[in-house]
Design an enzyme around this catalytic site. Sequence first.
Site, PDB file in Angstrom:
ATOM      1  N   LYS A  77       1.564   5.186 -10.507  1.00 31.08           N
ATOM      2  CA  LYS A  77       0.814   3.916 -10.430  1.00 31.08           C
ATOM      3  C   LYS A  77       0.992   3.128 -11.729  1.00 31.08           C
ATOM      4  O   LYS A  77       1.193   1.912 -11.722  1.00 31.08           O
ATOM      5  CB  LYS A  77      -0.681   4.188 -10.194  1.00 31.08           C
ATOM      6  N   ARG A 110     -13.395  21.105 -11.722  1.00 27.56           N
ATOM      7  CA  ARG A 110     -11.984  20.958 -11.340  1.00 27.56           C
ATOM      8  C   ARG A 110     -11.194  20.519 -12.566  1.00 27.56           C
ATOM      9  O   ARG A 110     -11.657  19.652 -13.320  1.00 27.56           O
ATOM     10  CB  ARG A 110     -11.898  19.901 -10.227  1.00 27.56           C
ATOM     11  N   PHE A 153       0.820  -1.222   0.000  1.00 24.46           N
ATOM     12  CA  PHE A 153       0.000   0.000   0.000  1.00 24.46           C
ATOM     13  C   PHE A 153       0.846   1.260   0.000  1.00 24.46           C
ATOM     14  O   PHE A 153       0.365   2.321  -0.396  1.00 24.46           O
ATOM     15  CB  PHE A 153      -0.854   0.077   1.280  1.00 24.46           C
ATOM     16  N   SER A 205      -4.894   2.017  -9.043  1.00 24.00           N
ATOM     17  CA  SER A 205      -5.989   2.985  -8.979  1.00 24.00           C
ATOM     18  C   SER A 205      -6.724   3.076 -10.312  1.00 24.00           C
ATOM     19  O   SER A 205      -6.122   2.921 -11.378  1.00 24.00           O
ATOM     20  CB  SER A 205      -5.388   4.347  -8.633  1.00 24.00           C
ATOM     21  N   TYR A 258       0.761  11.551  -9.963  1.00 21.76           N
ATOM     22  CA  TYR A 258       0.366  10.429  -9.098  1.00 21.76           C
ATOM     23  C   TYR A 258      -0.027   9.223  -9.961  1.00 21.76           C
ATOM     24  O   TYR A 258       0.444   8.095  -9.745  1.00 21.76           O
ATOM     25  CB  TYR A 258      -0.810  10.850  -8.194  1.00 21.76           C
TER      26      TYR A 258
HETATM   27  P1  NAD Z   1      -2.776   6.338   3.175  1.00 22.85           P
HETATM   28  O1  NAD Z   1      -1.963   7.557   2.926  1.00 22.85           O
HETATM   29  O2  NAD Z   1      -3.739   6.364   4.299  1.00 22.85           O
HETATM   30  O3  NAD Z   1      -1.792   5.081   3.390  1.00 22.85           O
HETATM   31  C1  NAD Z   1      -0.545   4.980   2.763  1.00 22.85           C
HETATM   32  C2  NAD Z   1       0.467   4.600   3.842  1.00 22.85           C
HETATM   33  O4  NAD Z   1       1.754   4.438   3.248  1.00 22.85           O
HETATM   34  C3  NAD Z   1       0.605   5.664   4.925  1.00 22.85           C
HETATM   35  O5  NAD Z   1       0.507   5.038   6.185  1.00 22.85           O
HETATM   36  C4  NAD Z   1       1.991   6.250   4.684  1.00 22.85           C
HETATM   37  O6  NAD Z   1       2.573   6.695   5.884  1.00 22.85           O
HETATM   38  C5  NAD Z   1       2.732   5.070   4.076  1.00 22.85           C
HETATM   39  N1  NAD Z   1       3.864   5.417   3.200  1.00 22.85           N
HETATM   40  C6  NAD Z   1       3.869   6.280   2.156  1.00 22.85           C
HETATM   41  N2  NAD Z   1       5.076   6.283   1.568  1.00 22.85           N
HETATM   42  C7  NAD Z   1       5.854   5.406   2.251  1.00 22.85           C
HETATM   43  C8  NAD Z   1       7.193   4.957   2.116  1.00 22.85           C
HETATM   44  N3  NAD Z   1       7.993   5.434   1.163  1.00 22.85           N
HETATM   45  N4  NAD Z   1       7.664   4.025   2.963  1.00 22.85           N
HETATM   46  C9  NAD Z   1       6.870   3.524   3.935  1.00 22.85           C
HETATM   47  N5  NAD Z   1       5.595   3.916   4.130  1.00 22.85           N
HETATM   48  C10 NAD Z   1       5.087   4.841   3.287  1.00 22.85           C
HETATM   49  O7  NAD Z   1      -3.485   5.969   1.806  1.00 22.85           O
HETATM   50  P2  NAD Z   1      -4.640   4.901   1.515  1.00 22.85           P
HETATM   51  O8  NAD Z   1      -5.865   5.637   1.146  1.00 22.85           O
HETATM   52  O9  NAD Z   1      -4.684   3.879   2.585  1.00 22.85           O
HETATM   53  O10 NAD Z   1      -4.053   4.276   0.170  1.00 22.85           O
HETATM   54  C11 NAD Z   1      -3.250   3.122   0.178  1.00 22.85           C
HETATM   55  C12 NAD Z   1      -2.744   2.860  -1.226  1.00 22.85           C
HETATM   56  O11 NAD Z   1      -3.860   2.730  -2.096  1.00 22.85           O
HETATM   57  C13 NAD Z   1      -1.892   3.992  -1.801  1.00 22.85           C
HETATM   58  O12 NAD Z   1      -0.849   3.413  -2.550  1.00 22.85           O
HETATM   59  C14 NAD Z   1      -2.846   4.731  -2.706  1.00 22.85           C
HETATM   60  O13 NAD Z   1      -2.182   5.354  -3.783  1.00 22.85           O
HETATM   61  C15 NAD Z   1      -3.736   3.599  -3.203  1.00 22.85           C
HETATM   62  N6  NAD Z   1      -5.082   4.065  -3.602  1.00 22.85           N
HETATM   63  C16 NAD Z   1      -5.854   4.771  -2.714  1.00 22.85           C
HETATM   64  C17 NAD Z   1      -7.108   5.229  -3.101  1.00 22.85           C
HETATM   65  C18 NAD Z   1      -7.970   6.040  -2.164  1.00 22.85           C
HETATM   66  O14 NAD Z   1      -8.886   6.716  -2.646  1.00 22.85           O
HETATM   67  N7  NAD Z   1      -7.737   6.006  -0.842  1.00 22.85           N
HETATM   68  C19 NAD Z   1      -7.584   4.948  -4.398  1.00 22.85           C
HETATM   69  C20 NAD Z   1      -6.775   4.209  -5.263  1.00 22.85           C
HETATM   70  C21 NAD Z   1      -5.520   3.770  -4.845  1.00 22.85           C
HETATM   71  C1  WQD Z   2     -15.172  12.617  -6.511  1.00 17.12           C
HETATM   72  C2  WQD Z   2     -16.248  13.522  -7.104  1.00 17.12           C
HETATM   73  C3  WQD Z   2     -15.398  15.579  -8.029  1.00 17.12           C
HETATM   74  C4  WQD Z   2     -14.049  17.240  -4.212  1.00 17.12           C
HETATM   75  C5  WQD Z   2      -9.537  10.650  -6.898  1.00 17.12           C
HETATM   76  C6  WQD Z   2      -8.229  10.293  -7.546  1.00 17.12           C
HETATM   77  C7  WQD Z   2      -8.159   8.837  -7.836  1.00 17.12           C
HETATM   78  C8  WQD Z   2      -8.466   7.985  -6.608  1.00 17.12           C
HETATM   79  C9  WQD Z   2      -9.713   8.429  -5.939  1.00 17.12           C
HETATM   80  C10 WQD Z   2      -6.346   7.386  -5.647  1.00 17.12           C
HETATM   81  C11 WQD Z   2     -15.836  14.175  -8.424  1.00 17.12           C
HETATM   82  C12 WQD Z   2     -16.302  15.854  -6.831  1.00 17.12           C
HETATM   83  C13 WQD Z   2     -14.593  16.429  -5.174  1.00 17.12           C
HETATM   84  C14 WQD Z   2     -14.711  18.482  -3.908  1.00 17.12           C
HETATM   85  C15 WQD Z   2     -16.378  17.935  -5.561  1.00 17.12           C
HETATM   86  N1  WQD Z   2      -7.442   8.065  -5.625  1.00 17.12           N
HETATM   87  N2  WQD Z   2     -15.729  16.768  -5.826  1.00 17.12           N
HETATM   88  N3  WQD Z   2     -15.860  18.759  -4.596  1.00 17.12           N
HETATM   89  O1  WQD Z   2     -11.565  12.511  -8.540  1.00 17.12           O
HETATM   90  O2  WQD Z   2     -12.866  10.335  -8.515  1.00 17.12           O
HETATM   91  O3  WQD Z   2     -10.582  10.344  -7.778  1.00 17.12           O
HETATM   92  O4  WQD Z   2      -9.660   9.840  -5.720  1.00 17.12           O
HETATM   93  O5  WQD Z   2      -5.961   6.632  -6.474  1.00 17.12           O
HETATM   94  O6  WQD Z   2      -6.875   8.618  -8.263  1.00 17.12           O
HETATM   95  O7  WQD Z   2      -8.112  11.030  -8.755  1.00 17.12           O
HETATM   96  O8  WQD Z   2     -12.297  11.452  -6.351  1.00 17.12           O
HETATM   97  O9  WQD Z   2     -13.151  12.303  -4.228  1.00 17.12           O
HETATM   98  O10 WQD Z   2     -11.650  13.789  -5.600  1.00 17.12           O
HETATM   99  O11 WQD Z   2     -13.950  13.334  -6.417  1.00 17.12           O
HETATM  100  O12 WQD Z   2     -17.398  18.260  -6.133  1.00 17.12           O
HETATM  101  O13 WQD Z   2     -14.264  19.270  -3.070  1.00 17.12           O
HETATM  102  O14 WQD Z   2     -16.472  14.605  -6.186  1.00 17.12           O
HETATM  103  O15 WQD Z   2     -15.569  16.528  -9.015  1.00 17.12           O
HETATM  104  O16 WQD Z   2     -16.988  14.256  -9.227  1.00 17.12           O
HETATM  105  P1  WQD Z   2     -11.866  11.227  -7.902  1.00 17.12           P
HETATM  106  P2  WQD Z   2     -12.699  12.752  -5.565  1.00 17.12           P
END
Ligand code: NAD
Ligand code: WQD
Length: 346
Positions: A160, A301, A88, A132, A156
Amino acid sequence: MKSILVTGGCGFIGSHTCLELLERNFKIVVIDSLVNSSPLALERVKKLTNKVKNLSFYKGDLRDINFLREVFFRLKDENNSISGVVHFAGLKAVGESCYEPLRYWDNNVNGTINLIRVMEENNCKTIVFSSSATIYKVTNNLPIKESAEIQSINPYGSTKLVIEQLLNDLAINSPQEWRISSLRYFNPIGAHPSGLIGENPLGKPTNIFPLIMQVGIGRIKKLQIFGNDWETFDGTGVRDYIHVSDIAEAHFLALEFLLEHKPQIINFNLGTAKGTSVLELINMFQEVTKIKIPYEFTDRRKGDSCTVIADNSKAFLDLNWKPKRSLSEMCCDGWRWQSNNPSGYL
Ligand code: NAD
Ligand code: WQD
């Protein structure tokens, strides 16, 4: 009992997955730099399981290869070799990545290269990677299948995508060795129903759900909705929100699948296959919490898409995974966490 290394296990999705894997009788070793999390997340995980002795934590950064080698060495020495890795650890804020691309490439890509290198050195070749939906090219061809066209539109997303390509190259080069699964999350929200663990953004969040919750607790006065002129039924953007506990379960299933099957690379979408507009999400949140969320419409946005919905049929076919939790549970569980912990893990 198999030992699994969870990088980023103190984070939002990582902490929920640690709990899931502990309950499924894995030993868990967490590595986290705490750059975006608190070690208290794991203390809370311990409160939710009676398998506390199976959880250990090493604070450190994946970019420090000697630290990584030391952790693998220590575990081998204790007869506790790692069978697989759930990866993660990474920085995840899209906007921030546009201002600090080098930091994102360094942290996410260099961290992953070190991890893979040390895995190879220890003959550990099973990895589940947090990818993602952001890697898919913007499309009107919905729902999005795993085979859809890939294109990143921000740093970002590029990290990925390039990590997925690296994993792909490993699989092509040593098809008899690597077991790899990239899980492409759509929009994970909610929290464990206990209210003890949840999303803990350290700065101002940019994703919609944590923002709604911060308006709910009064930290932010008004939500800004980015556009009311999208081609959707109510004009606001549509996304595929999915409960974090459903995401955590998918990690167990993907890991189990890899460990029980021949070496391969297999990627899955993790979403519900249902679209929800921003206004629908706000309305559901207001309905379950009885809290009013003031909002205003602003411009779109930059870089936003209209509608993003997963085709999740592959995860059902291969992993027998189906998300179980509804949008109302996502809102209810997320709010329980936020209202019980208005300042996060303190
Ligand atoms: P998060 O920031 O809560 O968790 C990520 C964790 O990784 C944190 O605890 C951070 O301290 C740790 N970390 C970051 N860089 C590090 C490094 N170099 N070495 C060791 N630890 C490190 O994020 P999350 O929402 O739990 O997301 C987890 C993973 O899922 C991420 O890779 C994120 O890109 C991916 N992801 C998240 C979402 C989302 O919307 N939350 C969507 C798609 C993908
Ligand atoms: C959701 C909806 C916005 C904020 C992002 C990353 C994606 C993934 C998930 C990690 C959209 C609207 C948002 C606000 C709004 N993360 N919005 N006002 O854009 O689907 O995806 O998070 O991998 O990589 O790009 O998620 O929660 O930012 O937006 O109206 O202040 O909410 O326009 O329609 P998104 P989001």
